[in-house]
Design an enzyme around this catalytic site. Structure first.
Site, PDB file in Angstrom:
ATOM      1  N   ALA A  93       2.790  -2.338   4.031  1.00 51.94           N
ATOM      2  CA  ALA A  93       2.561  -1.346   5.080  1.00 51.94           C
ATOM      3  C   ALA A  93       2.111  -2.145   6.298  1.00 51.94           C
ATOM      4  CB  ALA A  93       1.470  -0.384   4.651  1.00 51.94           C
ATOM      5  N   SER A 126       0.819  -1.223   0.000  1.00 57.37           N
ATOM      6  CA  SER A 126       0.000   0.000   0.000  1.00 57.37           C
ATOM      7  C   SER A 126       0.842   1.258   0.000  1.00 57.37           C
ATOM      8  CB  SER A 126      -0.858   0.106   1.270  1.00 57.37           C
ATOM      9  OG  SER A 126      -1.782  -0.891   1.330  1.00 57.37           O
ATOM     10  N   HIS A 184      -6.409  -0.244  -7.682  1.00 52.94           N
ATOM     11  CA  HIS A 184      -5.373  -1.283  -7.623  1.00 52.94           C
ATOM     12  C   HIS A 184      -5.792  -2.500  -8.431  1.00 52.94           C
ATOM     13  CE1 HIS A 184      -2.415   0.139  -4.724  1.00 52.94           C
ATOM     14  NE2 HIS A 184      -3.414   0.798  -4.185  1.00 52.94           N
ATOM     15  N   HIS A 211      -5.412  -9.117  -1.903  1.00 54.27           N
ATOM     16  CA  HIS A 211      -5.389  -9.434  -0.472  1.00 54.27           C
ATOM     17  C   HIS A 211      -6.391 -10.532  -0.124  1.00 54.27           C
ATOM     18  CE1 HIS A 211      -3.648  -5.359  -0.549  1.00 54.27           C
ATOM     19  NE2 HIS A 211      -2.965  -5.766   0.512  1.00 54.27           N
ATOM     20  N   HIS A 253      -6.898   4.603   7.393  1.00 55.61           N
ATOM     21  CA  HIS A 253      -6.110   4.236   6.212  1.00 55.61           C
ATOM     22  C   HIS A 253      -5.348   5.436   5.636  1.00 55.61           C
ATOM     23  CE1 HIS A 253      -4.845   1.942   2.758  1.00 55.61           C
ATOM     24  NE2 HIS A 253      -5.430   2.797   1.932  1.00 55.61           N
ATOM     25  N   TYR A 300      -8.270 -10.532   2.410  1.00 52.26           N
ATOM     26  CA  TYR A 300      -9.523  -9.940   2.903  1.00 52.26           C
ATOM     27  C   TYR A 300     -10.490  -9.562   1.786  1.00 52.26           C
ATOM     28  CZ  TYR A 300      -7.198  -5.418   2.022  1.00 52.26           C
ATOM     29  OH  TYR A 300      -6.528  -4.379   1.442  1.00 52.26           O
ATOM     30  N   GLU A 301     -10.026  -9.605   0.537  1.00 54.27           N
ATOM     31  CA  GLU A 301     -10.935  -9.288  -0.563  1.00 54.27           C
ATOM     32  C   GLU A 301     -11.898 -10.438  -0.835  1.00 54.27           C
ATOM     33  OE1 GLU A 301      -9.062  -7.141  -3.973  1.00 54.27           O
ATOM     34  OE2 GLU A 301      -7.262  -7.347  -2.750  1.00 54.27           O
ATOM     35  N   MET A 319      -1.762  -7.167   6.793  1.00 53.44           N
ATOM     36  CA  MET A 319      -2.805  -8.008   6.189  1.00 53.44           C
ATOM     37  C   MET A 319      -2.342  -8.696   4.907  1.00 53.44           C
ATOM     38  SD  MET A 319      -5.932  -5.311   6.679  1.00 53.44           S
ATOM     39  CE  MET A 319      -6.109  -4.355   8.200  1.00 53.44           C
ATOM     40  N   SER A 320      -1.047  -8.897   4.744  1.00 49.27           N
ATOM     41  CA  SER A 320      -0.568  -9.483   3.477  1.00 49.27           C
ATOM     42  C   SER A 320       0.726 -10.261   3.704  1.00 49.27           C
ATOM     43  CB  SER A 320      -0.325  -8.361   2.465  1.00 49.27           C
ATOM     44  OG  SER A 320       0.774  -7.563   2.870  1.00 49.27           O
ATOM     45  N   ASN A 358       2.105   3.175  10.954  1.00 51.67           N
ATOM     46  CA  ASN A 358       1.372   3.671  12.136  1.00 51.67           C
ATOM     47  C   ASN A 358       1.701   2.740  13.289  1.00 51.67           C
ATOM     48  OD1 ASN A 358      -0.439   1.810  10.297  1.00 51.67           O
ATOM     49  ND2 ASN A 358      -1.119   1.465  12.405  1.00 51.67           N
TER      50      ASN A 358
END
Ligand code: HPA
Length: 274
Positions: A113, A30, A61, A83, A247, A85-86, A211-212, A235
Site C-alpha cells: 500500500a 497492508s 499480522h 517492516h 491508516h 519501522y518495527e 514503508m516497505s 491515499n
C-alpha cells in the site's frame, strides 16, 4: 546465530513441514493479504515456529509462510511482512526472501500500500513499480556479503525486471485494469511523511511513497531473482489533499480495489508461468 545460520535453520525447519518446491514467491502488503486464501493445498508455517525468525509486531499480522498452488503453479506466499519501522534491522526483515531463495524461488512478486506522490494519481490506482529510490537510510546488504547468494556489489539497473513489466502492461490493459507505472520511494515510517517531504520526494522523482518493499527487492535481486512490484495507491500522500492521513483509509481503499488487484496478481502469476 549469524544471518547465514538463521537462513539455514529456517530452511531446515520448513523442510520438516513441507517438500514444496515453489518457483514463485509472493509478499502481500497492508490490506492485500487475502490472496493467500486462494492458494490450494495450503501448508501454513508461522514465523513463531521457525527457529531464529523475526516475528511481526503489527497487530493481526504475526507472519507466516503459506505454501500452496495457484492454477497448478507452486507458490510461497508471505502473510504479514515484517517492516523496518518495527525495529528490526533490514537484514532481518529480508530473511524470508533468502529462505525463499533457498527453497528455489526464482521470481518474487512484491505488493504494498502506498501514498500517491504523482499528482496524476488518485486513491485506488494500481502502480507497477518501474524502479525505486531507497530513502530508508539503510541497505539490507550491509554486513558481510553472503557469497552463496550473490556478489558484494550487485547491479540494480533492472531491479524490477523490464521484460516482465512489458508483458504485464498490455494484459492488464486488455483486462480493463487502470495500471500506472512509476517510481516507488521508501520512507522508514512509521510516521507518515510531512507535506514538505512529499514535495521534496516529488522533485526527486518519486511517484509513490511507502514503508516497505525496497529491502526485499534489493535482497531478491542480490539472489538473482526477477522482481515484480505493485503498489496500491491507497491515499494521496501528505499535503496533496487538504486533509489528514489515517491508516483506516489505507485499509478501506485496499478493500475497495481488491477485485482489480486480484485480477492483476492473476495476470502476473500467468506471465511468470511463461
Ligand atoms: N505514506 C507512506 N506509506 C503509506 C502511505 C503513505 O501515504 N499510504 C500507505 N502506505
Amino acid at each position: 546465530m549469524t544471518i547465514s545460520q538463521r537462513i539455514d535453520a529456517a530452511y531446515e525447519y520448513i523442510r520438516t513441514r513441507t517438500d514444496a518446491a515453489p518457483a514463485v514467491g509472493l509478499i502481500l502488503g497492508s490490506g492485500l493479504g487475502d490472496f493467500c486464501d486462494r492458494l490450494e493445498g495450503r501448508t501454513v508455517v508461522p514465523f513463531a515456529e521457525i527457529p531464529g525468525f523475526p516475528v511481526s509486531t503489527v497487530e493481526g499480522h504475526a507472519g507466516a509462510f503459506v505454501f500452496g498452488t495457484y492454477r497448478g503453479q507452486a507458490v510461497a506466499a508471505l502473510q504479514g511482512r515484517i517492516h523496518y519501522y518495527e525495529g528490526y534491522d533490514q537484514q532481518e526483515i529480508t530473511l524470508p526472501v533468502r529462505v525463499m531463495a533457498r527453497l528455489g524461488v526464482r521470481s518474487l512478486v512484491l505488493t504494498n500500500a502506498a501514498g500517491g506522490v504523482n499528482l496524476d494519481f488518485a486513491a485506488g490506482c494500481l502502480m507497477l513499480i518501474a524502479d525505486h529510490i531507497n530513502f530508508s537510510g539503510r541497505n539490507p546488504l550491509i554486513g558481510p556479503n553472503l557469497d552463496q547468494f550473490g556478489p558484494r556489489f550487485p547491479d540494480m539497473s533492472d531491479i524490477y525486471t523490464r521484460a516482465l513489466r512489458e508483458k504485464i502492461r498490455p494484459l492488464a490493459a486488455q483486462a480493463g485494469i487502470d495500471l500506472r507505472e512509476g517510481v516507488y520511494m521508501m520512507y522508514s515510517g512509521p510516521s507518515y511523511e510531512t507535506p514538505a517531504e512529499i514535495r521534496c520526494f516529488r522533485t526527486m522523482g518519486a511517484d509513490a511513497v511507502g514503508m516497505s518493499t525496497v529491502p526485499e527487492a534489493i535482497v531478491a535481486r542480490h539472489c538473482g531473482m526477477d522482481v515484480v512490484g505493485v503498489s496500491c495507491i491507497t491515499n494521496m500522500a501528505a499535503g496533496v489533499l487538504d486533509r489528514k492521513l489515517d491508516h483506516s483509509e489505507v485499509v478501506e481503499t485496499a478493500r475497495r480495489v481488491k477485485g482489480d488487484f486480484t485480477r492483476l496478481l492473476e495476470i502476473i502469476l500467468d506471465v511468470l508461468r511463461g
